[in-house]
Structure formats: C-alpha cells, structure tokens
Motif scaffolding. Structure first.
Motif, PDB file in Angstrom:
ATOM      1  N   LYS A 121     -27.789   5.164 -16.586  1.00 47.82           N
ATOM      2  CA  LYS A 121     -27.765   5.719 -16.772  1.00 47.82           C
ATOM      3  C   LYS A 121     -27.970   7.136 -17.817  1.00 47.82           C
ATOM      4  CE  LYS A 121     -26.011  10.521 -15.046  1.00 47.82           C
ATOM      5  NZ  LYS A 121     -24.866  10.952 -13.836  1.00 47.82           N
ATOM      6  N   GLU A 122     -27.219   6.180 -19.040  1.00 51.02           N
ATOM      7  CA  GLU A 122     -27.314   7.188 -20.444  1.00 51.02           C
ATOM      8  C   GLU A 122     -29.086   6.636 -20.782  1.00 51.02           C
ATOM      9  OE1 GLU A 122     -25.023   7.209 -24.831  1.00 51.02           O
ATOM     10  OE2 GLU A 122     -25.653   5.817 -24.076  1.00 51.02           O
ATOM     11  N   LYS A 123     -29.905   5.697 -20.672  1.00 50.21           N
ATOM     12  CA  LYS A 123     -31.174   5.273 -20.521  1.00 50.21           C
ATOM     13  C   LYS A 123     -31.554   6.115 -20.336  1.00 50.21           C
ATOM     14  CE  LYS A 123     -34.033   0.881 -21.107  1.00 50.21           C
ATOM     15  NZ  LYS A 123     -34.096  -0.486 -20.472  1.00 50.21           N
ATOM     16  N   LYS A 124     -31.464   5.987 -19.227  1.00 49.64           N
ATOM     17  CA  LYS A 124     -32.912   7.103 -18.217  1.00 49.64           C
ATOM     18  C   LYS A 124     -32.740   8.462 -18.459  1.00 49.64           C
ATOM     19  CE  LYS A 124     -32.233   3.767 -13.686  1.00 49.64           C
ATOM     20  NZ  LYS A 124     -31.936   4.080 -12.008  1.00 49.64           N
ATOM     21  N   LEU A 125     -31.107   9.095 -19.103  1.00 50.12           N
ATOM     22  CA  LEU A 125     -31.919  10.602 -19.199  1.00 50.12           C
ATOM     23  C   LEU A 125     -31.900  10.440 -20.817  1.00 50.12           C
ATOM     24  CD1 LEU A 125     -27.832  11.256 -18.246  1.00 50.12           C
ATOM     25  CD2 LEU A 125     -30.013  12.163 -17.169  1.00 50.12           C
ATOM     26  N   ASN A 126     -31.526   9.549 -21.462  1.00 54.37           N
ATOM     27  CA  ASN A 126     -32.310   9.961 -22.934  1.00 54.37           C
ATOM     28  C   ASN A 126     -33.865   9.615 -22.656  1.00 54.37           C
ATOM     29  OD1 ASN A 126     -30.297   9.805 -24.684  1.00 54.37           O
ATOM     30  ND2 ASN A 126     -29.573   8.022 -24.791  1.00 54.37           N
ATOM     31  N   ASP A 127     -34.536   8.609 -21.841  1.00 54.53           N
ATOM     32  CA  ASP A 127     -35.843   8.329 -21.571  1.00 54.53           C
ATOM     33  C   ASP A 127     -36.576   9.454 -21.648  1.00 54.53           C
ATOM     34  OD1 ASP A 127     -38.691   6.639 -21.472  1.00 54.53           O
ATOM     35  OD2 ASP A 127     -38.170   7.343 -18.981  1.00 54.53           O
ATOM     36  N   VAL A 128     -35.708   9.906 -20.176  1.00 55.14           N
ATOM     37  CA  VAL A 128     -36.317  11.526 -19.812  1.00 55.14           C
ATOM     38  C   VAL A 128     -36.470  12.896 -21.267  1.00 55.14           C
ATOM     39  CG1 VAL A 128     -35.536  13.659 -18.402  1.00 55.14           C
ATOM     40  CG2 VAL A 128     -35.553  11.593 -17.494  1.00 55.14           C
ATOM     41  N   VAL A 129     -35.244  12.953 -21.794  1.00 51.43           N
ATOM     42  CA  VAL A 129     -35.158  14.054 -22.945  1.00 51.43           C
ATOM     43  C   VAL A 129     -36.484  13.957 -24.203  1.00 51.43           C
ATOM     44  CG1 VAL A 129     -33.920  14.292 -24.708  1.00 51.43           C
ATOM     45  CG2 VAL A 129     -32.371  13.938 -22.643  1.00 51.43           C
ATOM     46  N   ASN A 130     -36.668  12.210 -23.904  1.00 51.41           N
ATOM     47  CA  ASN A 130     -37.868  11.517 -24.916  1.00 51.41           C
ATOM     48  C   ASN A 130     -39.033  12.134 -24.648  1.00 51.41           C
ATOM     49  OD1 ASN A 130     -36.234  10.427 -26.427  1.00 51.41           O
ATOM     50  ND2 ASN A 130     -36.414   8.882 -26.158  1.00 51.41           N
ATOM     51  N   ARG A 131     -39.196  11.750 -23.466  1.00 49.27           N
ATOM     52  CA  ARG A 131     -40.462  13.140 -23.015  1.00 49.27           C
ATOM     53  C   ARG A 131     -40.281  14.059 -22.449  1.00 49.27           C
ATOM     54  NH1 ARG A 131     -40.211  11.342 -17.264  1.00 49.27           N
ATOM     55  NH2 ARG A 131     -38.377  10.491 -17.693  1.00 49.27           N
ATOM     56  N   LEU A 132     -39.175  14.748 -22.446  1.00 47.17           N
ATOM     57  CA  LEU A 132     -39.280  16.191 -22.632  1.00 47.17           C
ATOM     58  C   LEU A 132     -39.650  17.027 -23.664  1.00 47.17           C
ATOM     59  CD1 LEU A 132     -36.355  16.948 -20.091  1.00 47.17           C
ATOM     60  CD2 LEU A 132     -38.701  17.729 -19.782  1.00 47.17           C
ATOM     61  N   SER A 133     -39.113  16.367 -25.149  1.00 50.28           N
ATOM     62  CA  SER A 133     -39.495  16.660 -26.223  1.00 50.28           C
ATOM     63  C   SER A 133     -40.517  16.228 -26.227  1.00 50.28           C
ATOM     64  CB  SER A 133     -38.604  15.647 -27.301  1.00 50.28           C
ATOM     65  OG  SER A 133     -37.340  15.912 -27.165  1.00 50.28           O
ATOM     66  N   TYR A 134     -41.531  15.597 -26.241  1.00 49.14           N
ATOM     67  CA  TYR A 134     -43.035  15.153 -26.333  1.00 49.14           C
ATOM     68  C   TYR A 134     -43.850  16.215 -25.933  1.00 49.14           C
ATOM     69  CZ  TYR A 134     -42.335  10.384 -27.998  1.00 49.14           C
ATOM     70  OH  TYR A 134     -41.757   8.864 -28.414  1.00 49.14           O
ATOM     71  N   GLN A 135     -42.779  16.837 -24.351  1.00 47.44           N
ATOM     72  CA  GLN A 135     -44.236  18.021 -23.900  1.00 47.44           C
ATOM     73  C   GLN A 135     -43.662  19.081 -25.065  1.00 47.44           C
ATOM     74  OE1 GLN A 135     -45.664  17.192 -20.967  1.00 47.44           O
ATOM     75  NE2 GLN A 135     -46.701  19.112 -21.284  1.00 47.44           N
ATOM     76  N   VAL A 136     -42.169  19.381 -25.014  1.00 47.90           N
ATOM     77  CA  VAL A 136     -41.822  20.618 -25.875  1.00 47.90           C
ATOM     78  C   VAL A 136     -43.296  20.507 -27.124  1.00 47.90           C
ATOM     79  CG1 VAL A 136     -40.479  21.929 -27.503  1.00 47.90           C
ATOM     80  CG2 VAL A 136     -39.911  21.269 -25.351  1.00 47.90           C
ATOM     81  N   THR A 137     -43.531  19.502 -28.204  1.00 45.17           N
ATOM     82  CA  THR A 137     -44.407  19.674 -29.008  1.00 45.17           C
ATOM     83  C   THR A 137     -46.108  20.223 -27.913  1.00 45.17           C
ATOM     84  OG1 THR A 137     -42.833  17.775 -30.207  1.00 45.17           O
ATOM     85  CG2 THR A 137     -45.069  18.045 -31.248  1.00 45.17           C
ATOM     86  N   GLU A 138     -45.691  19.279 -27.171  1.00 44.11           N
ATOM     87  CA  GLU A 138     -47.441  19.235 -26.832  1.00 44.11           C
ATOM     88  C   GLU A 138     -47.634  21.048 -26.563  1.00 44.11           C
ATOM     89  OE1 GLU A 138     -52.026  18.560 -26.246  1.00 44.11           O
ATOM     90  OE2 GLU A 138     -49.879  16.930 -26.671  1.00 44.11           O
ATOM     91  N   GLU A 139     -46.738  21.227 -25.980  1.00 38.22           N
ATOM     92  CA  GLU A 139     -46.740  23.146 -25.641  1.00 38.22           C
ATOM     93  C   GLU A 139     -46.860  23.813 -26.694  1.00 38.22           C
ATOM     94  OE1 GLU A 139     -47.596  23.889 -22.086  1.00 38.22           O
ATOM     95  OE2 GLU A 139     -47.546  22.053 -21.675  1.00 38.22           O
ATOM     96  N   GLU A 140     -46.225  23.728 -27.987  1.00 39.73           N
ATOM     97  CA  GLU A 140     -45.710  24.268 -29.047  1.00 39.73           C
ATOM     98  C   GLU A 140     -47.873  24.186 -29.600  1.00 39.73           C
ATOM     99  OE1 GLU A 140     -41.022  24.400 -30.182  1.00 39.73           O
ATOM    100  OE2 GLU A 140     -42.733  22.906 -30.742  1.00 39.73           O
TER     101      GLU A 140
END
Length: 279
Positions: free
Chosen positions: A174-193
C-alpha cells in the motif's frame, strides 16, 4: 531608561524626516488589451498614481514576469518627466496558485498523511517482530518445558510472526502504491505550474512632477510568454451538402497575470520585425 527612550524617539523622527522623500509609491496595474502573435504578445496596462511635486519613486505592479525591455513604452498625461525605468520580477509577492494546483497539492497532503499512518504501523509491527525473536531466544535457554508447552509456544510464535509479516507485506504494498500516486501528482503539479507561473513583474520609475496631483499611465510592451496556434473544425452532414469549416485558435499564455475581461486580438504578424517605410 527614560533618556534612552527619548534618544530613540529622536532618532526615529530624524530618520523619518531624512527619508520622507524616498518613500516608494506602489500602485497596481490593470491589463486592458492583449495582441497575441504566433510567437509573443503585446500587452497594454493602465495605472493611476498620486504624485507630489518634485521627484517621485513609483512602483507599478502586475506586469508580466518576462518582458522585452526594449519594447517598453510608458505614456503619461500632463508634463510628467520619466527620468529612469527599471524592470524586475517580483518574487516576494505571495504566489497565487490556480485551483487545479491547489486541488493537486491537497490530494498530495491527504496521501502524505495516510503514508505517515502506514509508516507508524510498519514501525510498530517491525518492533513486535524483533520482540518476538528476542523472547523466543530467552525461552529457548530455559529448561523444564514439556512437549505440549513447547508446541504451544512454537505455534504461537509461528502464527504471530506470520500475522505480522503478512500485515507488513500488505502495508508495504500500500505504501508503494501511495508513493507512486504522490510522485505522479507531484509531476502534474510541476506541469501545471509551468503552464502559468504566478510570479509577476514590476516597474520602478523615477519621476519628476511639476505639480502634485493624480496621473494616469499607460504601459505597453512585448512578452514572449504567449502565443496562438490555428486549428480547424470540419463538419459534414452528408455528401450532398457543403462542408462547414470553422477556423479556431488556441491561445496559450504564461505571463504570470490573469487575462480577465481583456480585449483580445490575434495577429499573424511578427513583433519587433524591422522594416523600411515605403516611398
């Protein structure tokens, strides 16, 4: 103590008196129109300021974060004299985040809280495993245990160890999956910024005013933080009817300022293109 207070008050009064003429007059600018080229855009702002007679230092905020300083033009009413102009990016102004970025960052925060809980559980389970191992070694050094007691002890250690290891495995997954989601969200934040950073620019003007009063300013400049691309929409009802062709445009801008209620024009010409006047 009384003498120190009087001395400090005198110093403050003297400082305010000496630097009273150096106070900055900060005013916002309002974006009125934008001419978007295939590469770049020409923006026009208006601003109002109250100036006193003599020298004034005026700061106009709300300018694009990147401008061609050679294209900058400032118009004023009256006989106001502009002695110097300086442009800078305002990094100290609080960044205004878009709704999309705020939602993404809120999601990251929620997931990070969940990850924190998982890490606490994993730490506790690992400590329990270590405790079981230590307790098993202590039991093994003792004598006088019957076969039944030894079997019960072995079954307990086996069952509890398997339970903890399975739980650790599940939470690590579960920790691995959540870290993967966090990484993808962080990449999307960078893209939007990157689409439209909210750092704005400001102009610092040294002015000389013959009389005090309210003055209007118009500011225009070229920025390379905007462009537009054409695209077409073809619609056909059937082969016996003519084709309906819609000519559209996609406008992209990352100037750091919102283009709300702005008079917008599209142009196919090239800004800053030099040319000779016809004879």
């Amino acid at each position: 103590m009384k003498h120190v207070t009087i001395l400090l008050s005198a110093i403050l009064i003297l400082t305010n008196y000496l630097f009273a003429g150096d106070e900055k007059n900060i005013v916002p600018s309002i974006l009125k129109s934008a001419i978007v080229y295939r590469s770049g855009a020409e923006l026009q702002h208006t601003a109002k300021a109250n100036l006193h007679q003599g020298n004034n230092e005026l700061v106009i905020e709300g300018i694009s974060n990147k401008i061609d300083i050679n294209s900058l033009q400032i118009g004023t009413d009256g006989t106001l004299a502009i002695m110097s102009i300086e442009f800078s990016t305002d990094y100290l102004k609080p960044v205004i985040k878009s709704i999309t970025v705020q939602r993404l960052e809120d999601s990251v925060e929620v997931i990070n809280r969940e990850l924190g809980k998982i890490q606490v559980i994993l730490k506790t389970d690992n400590e329990l495993l270590e405790l079981l191992k230590a307790n098993k070694e202590i039991r093994g050094t003792q004598t006088g245990l019957s076969v039944t007691e030894l079997m019960k002890m072995m079954d307990y250690y086996k069952g509890k160890t398997l339970e903890l290891q399975n739980e650790i495995s599940q939470y690590k997954e579960k920790e691995k999956k959540l870290n993967d989601v966090v990484n993808r969200l962080s990449y999307q934040v960078t893209e939007e910024e990157q689409k439209n950073t909210k750092t704005t620019g400001k102009l610092m003007l040294q002015l000389n005013s013959p009389v005090s009063g309210n003055y209007n300013f118009t500011i225009s400049y070229i920025t390379q933080t905007a462009y537009w691309n054409p695209y077409y929409d073809l619609r056909v009802e059937n082969i016996n009817k003519p084709i309906n062709l819609s000519y559209k445009a996609k406008v992209v801008q990352s100037s750091g300022i919102d283009w709300k209620q702005v008079k917008l024009s599209l142009s196919t010409s090239t800004p800053n293109q030099n040319g000779n006047a016809p004879i």
